[in-house]
Scaffold this active site. Sequence first.
Site, PDB file in Angstrom:
ATOM      1  N   ILE A  52      27.254  40.063 -30.202  1.00 35.33           N
ATOM      2  CA  ILE A  52      26.073  40.786 -29.741  1.00 35.33           C
ATOM      3  C   ILE A  52      25.180  39.747 -29.085  1.00 35.33           C
ATOM      4  CG2 ILE A  52      25.082  40.609 -32.081  1.00 35.33           C
ATOM      5  CD1 ILE A  52      23.392  43.070 -31.467  1.00 35.33           C
ATOM      6  N   SER A  53      24.800  39.995 -27.845  1.00 36.63           N
ATOM      7  CA  SER A  53      24.044  39.006 -27.075  1.00 36.63           C
ATOM      8  C   SER A  53      22.682  38.731 -27.697  1.00 36.63           C
ATOM      9  CB  SER A  53      23.843  39.495 -25.635  1.00 36.63           C
ATOM     10  OG  SER A  53      25.064  39.593 -24.961  1.00 36.63           O
TER      11      SER A  53
END
Length: 215
Positions: A52-53
């Site tokens: 997840i960025s």
Amino acid sequence: MNFQLLLRRRGIVDHAVLKAMDEVPREDFVEPITRDDAYADVALPIACGQTISQPFVVAYMTEQLQLRRYHRVLEIGTGSGYQAAVLSHLAAEVVTVERYRTLADRARLRLRRLARDNVEVLTADGFDLPDELGLFDRVMVTAAMEEVPESLKERLTKDGVLLAPVGPDGGVQVLMRIRRRAPDSAADSASQGFATEELLEVRFVPALKGIARQL
């Protein structure tokens, strides 16, 4: 540090984007073991070897799309579903595509629990999308591509915008913004093309072709 303050200090200024980031509970989209770090400005691991960025990258990419409430948005690389949830607060419709069925199923459940009814999650190949999906005002790719396929650019409406990290797998990519130019007149269709702009150096996991056989 306050989440919005962190993003503002990194240069995010769009109030609608900041509000969307504030309204999406990031802790619901990370793995239980990393929940304490949900709001830290770092990328976090999720299932299937994906990530997840970091919040800044999510906010920055969202801001650079220049979204409007009537826009139809395509996301390539659903992951946890967090980016799609943020986009859903700013656009009319979001179609998000994930090659890993496990990730797609989990994201769909998360988004349903949050009543993000304007998001459709598909298990599909982002390099080979069904024709019936049609055109989109905005396209966001959340995995690294060595080059953006022409078929994906052709998904854009006139004056549509595509964002994608472009560069080698395992290295540094450049976030590219590609805008589809409209013809100068109805009789001048030859002037239609794509304008490309380099925005930011980033690091993303690679975009892979096909639907994953496992996971």
